[in-house]
Design a protein around this motif. Structure first.
Motif, PDB file in Angstrom:
ATOM      1  N   GLY A   1       0.637  -1.286   0.043  1.00 36.07           N
ATOM      2  CA  GLY A   1       0.137  -0.085   0.235  1.00 36.07           C
ATOM      3  C   GLY A   1       0.990   1.095   0.144  1.00 36.07           C
ATOM      4  O   GLY A   1       0.274   2.134  -0.429  1.00 36.07           O
TER       5      GLY A   1
ATOM      6  N   LYS B   1      -5.689   5.826   5.302  1.00 33.46           N
ATOM      7  CA  LYS B   1      -5.205   4.489   5.185  1.00 33.46           C
ATOM      8  C   LYS B   1      -3.869   4.311   6.070  1.00 33.46           C
ATOM      9  O   LYS B   1      -2.659   4.430   5.442  1.00 33.46           O
ATOM     10  CB  LYS B   1      -4.901   3.741   3.833  1.00 33.46           C
TER      11      LYS B   1
ATOM     12  N   HIS C   1      -2.131   2.829   7.783  1.00 31.06           N
ATOM     13  CA  HIS C   1      -1.124   2.054   7.837  1.00 31.06           C
ATOM     14  C   HIS C   1       0.232   2.207   6.941  1.00 31.06           C
ATOM     15  O   HIS C   1       1.301   1.623   7.180  1.00 31.06           O
ATOM     16  CB  HIS C   1      -1.664   0.319   7.639  1.00 31.06           C
ATOM     17  N   CYS C   2      -0.253   2.937   6.129  1.00 29.62           N
ATOM     18  CA  CYS C   2       1.033   3.375   5.074  1.00 29.62           C
ATOM     19  C   CYS C   2       1.698   4.515   5.491  1.00 29.62           C
ATOM     20  O   CYS C   2       2.132   5.308   4.856  1.00 29.62           O
ATOM     21  CB  CYS C   2       0.318   3.511   3.665  1.00 29.62           C
TER      22      CYS C   2
ATOM     23  N   PRO D   1      -7.000   3.248  12.594  1.00 27.70           N
ATOM     24  CA  PRO D   1      -8.350   2.527  12.605  1.00 27.70           C
ATOM     25  C   PRO D   1      -9.080   3.131  11.244  1.00 27.70           C
ATOM     26  O   PRO D   1      -9.175   4.281  11.239  1.00 27.70           O
ATOM     27  CB  PRO D   1      -9.039   2.956  13.762  1.00 27.70           C
ATOM     28  N   LEU D   2      -9.335   2.181  10.489  1.00 29.13           N
ATOM     29  CA  LEU D   2      -9.793   2.675   9.180  1.00 29.13           C
ATOM     30  C   LEU D   2     -11.115   3.252   9.187  1.00 29.13           C
ATOM     31  O   LEU D   2     -11.837   2.954  10.235  1.00 29.13           O
ATOM     32  CB  LEU D   2      -9.977   1.371   8.190  1.00 29.13           C
TER      33      LEU D   2
ATOM     34  N   GLU E   1     -10.559   0.020   2.578  1.00 31.63           N
ATOM     35  CA  GLU E   1     -11.229   0.861   3.543  1.00 31.63           C
ATOM     36  C   GLU E   1     -12.699   1.346   3.641  1.00 31.63           C
ATOM     37  O   GLU E   1     -13.393   1.848   4.425  1.00 31.63           O
ATOM     38  CB  GLU E   1     -10.416   2.215   3.750  1.00 31.63           C
TER      39      GLU E   1
ATOM     40  N   GLU F   1     -15.835   0.369   5.480  1.00 35.35           N
ATOM     41  CA  GLU F   1     -16.082   0.995   6.916  1.00 35.35           C
ATOM     42  C   GLU F   1     -17.252   2.110   6.575  1.00 35.35           C
ATOM     43  O   GLU F   1     -17.122   2.910   5.791  1.00 35.35           O
ATOM     44  CB  GLU F   1     -14.894   1.760   7.317  1.00 35.35           C
TER      45      GLU F   1
ATOM     46  N   ASP G   1      -7.135   5.225  -3.162  1.00 37.36           N
ATOM     47  CA  ASP G   1      -5.958   4.467  -3.906  1.00 37.36           C
ATOM     48  C   ASP G   1      -6.741   3.113  -4.453  1.00 37.36           C
ATOM     49  O   ASP G   1      -6.570   2.188  -3.415  1.00 37.36           O
ATOM     50  CB  ASP G   1      -5.003   4.377  -2.662  1.00 37.36           C
TER      51      ASP G   1
ATOM     52  N   LEU H   1      -6.892  -4.382  -3.933  1.00 40.59           N
ATOM     53  CA  LEU H   1      -6.468  -5.464  -2.898  1.00 40.59           C
ATOM     54  C   LEU H   1      -6.625  -4.603  -1.646  1.00 40.59           C
ATOM     55  O   LEU H   1      -6.552  -3.555  -1.279  1.00 40.59           O
ATOM     56  CB  LEU H   1      -4.913  -5.897  -3.235  1.00 40.59           C
TER      57      LEU H   1
ATOM     58  N   GLN I   1      -6.228  -6.336   2.945  1.00 38.78           N
ATOM     59  CA  GLN I   1      -5.745  -7.240   3.627  1.00 38.78           C
ATOM     60  C   GLN I   1      -6.116  -8.553   3.151  1.00 38.78           C
ATOM     61  O   GLN I   1      -7.040  -9.020   3.686  1.00 38.78           O
ATOM     62  CB  GLN I   1      -5.655  -6.808   5.009  1.00 38.78           C
TER      63      GLN I   1
ATOM     64  N   HIS J   1       0.621  -7.182   1.655  1.00 36.52           N
ATOM     65  CA  HIS J   1       0.088  -6.244   2.177  1.00 36.52           C
ATOM     66  C   HIS J   1       1.130  -5.770   3.401  1.00 36.52           C
ATOM     67  O   HIS J   1       1.503  -4.743   3.501  1.00 36.52           O
ATOM     68  CB  HIS J   1      -0.962  -6.768   2.941  1.00 36.52           C
TER      69      HIS J   1
HETATM   70  C1  LIG Z   1     -11.239  -0.299  11.637  1.00 35.81           C
HETATM   71  C2  LIG Z   1     -10.041  -1.356  11.380  1.00 35.81           C
HETATM   72  N1  LIG Z   1     -10.165  -2.469  10.869  1.00 35.81           N
HETATM   73  C3  LIG Z   1      -9.277  -3.353  10.567  1.00 35.81           C
HETATM   74  C4  LIG Z   1      -7.812  -2.768  10.365  1.00 35.81           C
HETATM   75  C5  LIG Z   1      -6.844  -3.652   9.704  1.00 35.81           C
HETATM   76  N2  LIG Z   1      -6.258  -3.334   8.520  1.00 35.81           N
HETATM   77  C6  LIG Z   1      -5.241  -2.738   8.120  1.00 35.81           C
HETATM   78  S1  LIG Z   1      -4.984  -2.376   6.797  1.00 35.81           S
HETATM   79  C7  LIG Z   1      -6.228  -3.013   6.062  1.00 35.81           C
HETATM   80  C8  LIG Z   1      -6.640  -3.270   4.759  1.00 35.81           C
HETATM   81  C9  LIG Z   1      -6.938  -2.017   4.149  1.00 35.81           C
HETATM   82  O1  LIG Z   1      -7.091  -2.113   2.490  1.00 35.81           O
HETATM   83  P1  LIG Z   1      -7.015  -0.960   1.844  1.00 35.81           P
HETATM   84  O2  LIG Z   1      -7.971   0.100   2.610  1.00 35.81           O
HETATM   85  O3  LIG Z   1      -7.545  -1.237   0.480  1.00 35.81           O
HETATM   86  O4  LIG Z   1      -5.457  -0.557   1.996  1.00 35.81           O
HETATM   87  P2  LIG Z   1      -4.382  -0.745   1.055  1.00 35.81           P
HETATM   88  O5  LIG Z   1      -4.546  -2.118   0.214  1.00 35.81           O
HETATM   89  O6  LIG Z   1      -4.308   0.400   0.054  1.00 35.81           O
HETATM   90  O7  LIG Z   1      -3.033  -0.880   1.642  1.00 35.81           O
HETATM   91  C10 LIG Z   1      -6.891  -3.727   7.415  1.00 35.81           C
HETATM   92  C11 LIG Z   1      -8.261  -4.479   7.301  1.00 35.81           C
HETATM   93  C12 LIG Z   1      -7.705  -1.277  10.801  1.00 35.81           C
HETATM   94  N3  LIG Z   1      -6.554  -0.877  10.545  1.00 35.81           N
HETATM   95  N4  LIG Z   1      -8.836  -0.735  11.090  1.00 35.81           N
END
Ligand SMILES: Cc1ncc(C[n+]2csc(CCOP(=O)(O)OP(=O)(O)O)c2C)c(N)n1
Length: 284
Positions: free
Chosen positions: A46, A81, A83-84, A131-132, A163, A166, A189, A193, A195, A265
């Protein structure tokens, strides 16, 4: 390579601006690889799909002052997002918000560069995310605040396509459409894909543009790795609606063994793969 921020009134051609952004993006991807290689943690797939979007915003489109990150008139940016974070941190360091040396502390105990961005710890981070589903509601608040304070700053929110599962996104989308927030741009984005799976196998999004249009948004669809197309979409004349940009991307874009592979991922390259990834990125 020059990584200076674009100056207001820059009269370079679209092609010249895009070429400069492409160069910066290649360096940012190398920085991301190095950032996550140390702690052996991160979300490289990501990070790489969103890199060109972030680079276009931070190095050309947005009105920013890295030396004065809380400048009231700055454009607001929210990486929903979260996590990135390695991609965002690499962009912020390169843009001059903090020293690139700090990147070597990514996810280390007591480091300010957590796995998810924190606005109290990192200059240039506008909102805590991870938290997404929270970034767009925050972005709607920032956009409404601009209308109340009669400021002309713009707000940009980058969302993941996974995301969009949600529900909070859809409440925020409905309200932004109702309030005709033309100062708000949401970018998805669209790497298809999430997770552990493809979005369309999990909870299909299509017809994605029609859904946002139904909520009162203006919709553009572009190749999310084409800087000229991104620039044109961000600079399109504004109408009295919030803007939704579907940026079609490839997860892991730029490295052959990572691109469009679900397992990347949050897999981390081995030391040999780090070298190969950097070699491939440098050859582009
Ligand atoms: C509310 C919530 N549920 C689950 C997660 C765990 N999680 C982190 S990334 C992800 C997948 C997100 O997919 P996407 O939005 O498409 O991100 P990308 O593929 O672009 O990395 C999940 C389920 C989270 N961070 N927040």
């Amino acid at each position: 390579m020059s990584t200076a921020l674009a100056q207001p009134g820059d009269t370079s051609s679209l092609e010249a601006r895009a070429a400069r952004l492409k160069e910066i993006a290649a360096d940012i991807r190398v920085s991301i690889v190095n950032t996550i290689a140390g702690p052996r943690m991160g979300h490289i797939g990501g990070d790489f799909s969103v890199t060109d979007i972030l680079v276009t915003l931070f190095f050309d489109i947005m009105r920013t002052r890295p030396a004065d990150p809380e400048w009231a008139e700055r454009d607001r940016f929210i990486l929903s997002k979260g996590h990135c974070s390695a991609a965002l941190y690499s962009v912020l360091a390169t843009a001059g918000y903090f020293s690139p040396d700090l990147l070597s502390t990514f996810m280390a105990p007591l480091s300010v560069l957590n796995g998810h961005p924190n606005r109290r710890k990192v200059k240039g981070v506008e909102a805590n995310t991870g938290p997404l589903g929270h970034g767009l509601p925050i972005g709607v608040g920032a956009a409404i605040a601009a209308t109340i304070s009669k400021s002309d700053y713009r707000t940009f929110v980058v969302l993941g396509d996974g995301e969009l599962q949600e529900g909070s996104n859809w409440e925020a989308a409905m309200f932004a459409g109702h309030r005709k927030l033309s100062n708000l741009t949401a970018i998805v984005d669209r790497n298809r894909l999430q997770q552990g799976a493809r979005t369309e196998d999990t909870n299909s999004l299509e017809p994605l543009g029609d859904k946002w249009r139904a909520f009162g948004w203006e919709v553009h669809e572009v190749d999310g790795h084409d800087h000229a197309a991104l620039l044109a979409a961000f600079e399109a004349p504004r109408i009295d609606k919030p803007r939704f940009l579907i940026a079609n991307t490839r997860k892991g874009k730029g490295v052959s063994f990572i691109e469009d592979r679900v397992e990347w991922h949050h897999k981390v390259p081995s030391p040999e793969q780090v070298l190969q990834a950097i070699e491939e990125l440098r050859a582009q």
